[in-house]
Design an enzyme around this catalytic site. Structure first.
Site, mmCIF file in Angstrom:
data_model
loop_
_atom_site.group_PDB
_atom_site.id
_atom_site.type_symbol
_atom_site.label_atom_id
_atom_site.label_comp_id
_atom_site.label_asym_id
_atom_site.label_seq_id
_atom_site.Cartn_x
_atom_site.Cartn_y
_atom_site.Cartn_z
ATOM 1 N N LYS A 245 0.832 -1.249 0.185
ATOM 2 C CA LYS A 245 -0.036 0.083 -0.005
ATOM 3 C C LYS A 245 0.951 1.143 -0.144
ATOM 4 O O LYS A 245 0.235 2.497 -0.351
ATOM 5 C CB LYS A 245 -0.709 0.126 1.049
ATOM 6 C CG LYS A 245 -1.684 -1.442 1.259
ATOM 7 C CD LYS A 245 -2.430 -1.728 0.145
ATOM 8 C CE LYS A 245 -3.285 -3.023 0.422
ATOM 9 N NZ LYS A 245 -3.895 -3.191 -0.869
ATOM 10 N N TYR B 75 -12.611 -14.223 3.201
ATOM 11 C CA TYR B 75 -11.418 -13.285 3.315
ATOM 12 C C TYR B 75 -11.160 -13.218 4.708
ATOM 13 O O TYR B 75 -11.950 -13.218 5.668
ATOM 14 C CB TYR B 75 -12.025 -11.773 3.014
ATOM 15 C CG TYR B 75 -11.154 -10.727 3.261
ATOM 16 C CD1 TYR B 75 -10.104 -10.467 2.366
ATOM 17 C CD2 TYR B 75 -11.012 -10.151 4.562
ATOM 18 C CE1 TYR B 75 -9.262 -9.648 2.581
ATOM 19 C CE2 TYR B 75 -10.105 -9.351 4.633
ATOM 20 C CZ TYR B 75 -9.361 -8.835 3.923
ATOM 21 O OH TYR B 75 -8.491 -7.771 3.866
ATOM 22 N N TYR C 157 -3.128 -12.165 2.851
ATOM 23 C CA TYR C 157 -2.856 -11.953 1.550
ATOM 24 C C TYR C 157 -1.831 -12.792 0.933
ATOM 25 O O TYR C 157 -1.973 -13.802 0.257
ATOM 26 C CB TYR C 157 -2.720 -10.433 1.268
ATOM 27 C CG TYR C 157 -3.738 -9.680 1.341
ATOM 28 C CD1 TYR C 157 -4.508 -9.261 0.290
ATOM 29 C CD2 TYR C 157 -4.212 -8.768 2.489
ATOM 30 C CE1 TYR C 157 -5.721 -8.435 0.336
ATOM 31 C CE2 TYR C 157 -5.251 -8.288 2.620
ATOM 32 C CZ TYR C 157 -6.143 -7.880 1.417
ATOM 33 O OH TYR C 157 -7.262 -7.229 1.527
#
Length: 338
Positions: free
Chosen positions: A49, A263, A289
């Site tokens: 990010k 998730y 992730y």
């Protein structure tokens, strides 16, 4: 592609390393494995990010913002890096965290990324699963404007056309590294979720005519909606860069067989992948992730999806600090046998 015309604030350490993984390669007996270390971007333990925030924060400042708002799951790596970027630039930061797992353990709700959010001065609020997060951010932005603030809203994962520019930049960086070292990359593999990383990579690699295919390992959605989301964002990003139509639909590929129950919910493959990489290469993945992304890569190698002698690069998107919130998933871990 004229990336220089878009405002950018340097927040990360770069270029990030591109390293071989010889012990894991030998153990799996498949292709030659490499890792692009975007866990080493440096902003509050780093992660992918940071690249997106270099463009997003620059736009926020250009618009005169004094506050940023963003959202994510409870153990959001994006939220942590946004809080760090805001602290570094002297902006207020408001984070809305969605309970996507239902986990009530104290370490999940308050340690890891959540602790870092608070430590860096962000205001953190929690909302239940299935909240309309865009609407929640918009409502908060209105409240802040009524108090005289100038908020800038960052979408989840920083995944819009501006954020995707960070991974267009990364794609060009990777091509340069490969060319300088004589490395022929046969496939680039990474975890794909909010779509910005994969969209930027595809635009950058296609724009550079690199002939490097990208394989996203999905961590949330089913294959078709994930690929459609990535392709849509890639198209919009290419248009913003004045190269419309440069991304072919077949260039967007996501394998979403490794999501598991949902998730942020651990899988046996993720636990194995995190353990294997830590014990063969001394590299820490995250449980949401990169852990599931690596689990997919390992399984595909075992299924002979890649040929021996090929060079496969795994993009490490960071987030190992999230492991502190998932310690219970590793309760059955045993010491390595000797």
């Amino acid at each position: 592609m004229k990336l220089a015309k878009f405002p950018r604030i340097r927040l990360g350490h770069g270029p990030t390393p591109l390293e071989p993984m010889p012990r894991l390669s030998e153990l799996l007996g498949g292709p030659n494995l490499w890792i692009k270390r975007d866990d080493c971007t440096g902003l509050a333990t780093g992660g992918n990010k940071t690249r997106k925030l270099e463009y997003l924060m620059a736009e926020a400042l250009a618009q005169g913002a004094d506050t940023v708002i963003t959202q994510g799951a409870t153990q959001s790596n994006h939220a942590r890096q946004t809080a760090a970027a805001a602290a570094r630039l002297g902006l207020q930061c408001h984070i809305i965290l969605e309970d996507r797992t239902g986990y009530k353990q104290e370490e999940y709700r308050h340690s890891g990324n959540v602790f870092f959010d608070v430590l860096m001065g962000a205001s953190v609020s929690e909302v239940p699963a299935d909240t309309d997060m865009d609407a929640a951010m918009a409502a908060l932005a209105e409240q802040l404007r009524a108090r005289g603030k100038k908020p800038y809203v960052i979408p989840g994962g920083g995944s819009n056309t501006v954020g995707a520019l960070g991974y267009v930049t990364c794609a060009l960086e990777l091509v340069d590294q490969a060319n300088n070292t004589g490395l022929v990359i046969d496939t680039l593999v990474h975890a794909t979720g909010s779509a910005g990383t994969q969209a930027g990579l595809v635009v950058g690699l296609e724009g550079a005519r690199s002939q490097i295919p990208v394989l996203g390992i999905g961590v949330r959605a089913a294959r078709k909606p994930q690929e459609d989301r990535v392709f849509g964002l890639a198209e919009r990003t290419a248009e913003m860069l004045a190269v419309p139509g440069s991304v072919a639909r077949e260039s967007v590929v996501a394998n979403c067989d490794y999501v598991g129950d949902g998730y942020g919910l651990p899988t046996a493959g993720m636990i194995e992948a995190v353990t294997l990489l830590s014990r063969t290469e001394g590299i820490l993945l995250d449980p949401v992730y990169s852990g599931k992304g690596m689990a997919g890569l390992i399984d595909l190698i075992r299924k002979k999806h890649f040929k021996k002698g090929q060079n496969v690069v795994f993009l490490h998107t960071g987030g190992a600090v999230g492991l502190f919130g998932y310690r219970q998933a590793f309760d059955g871990l045993k010491p390595a046998t000797t």
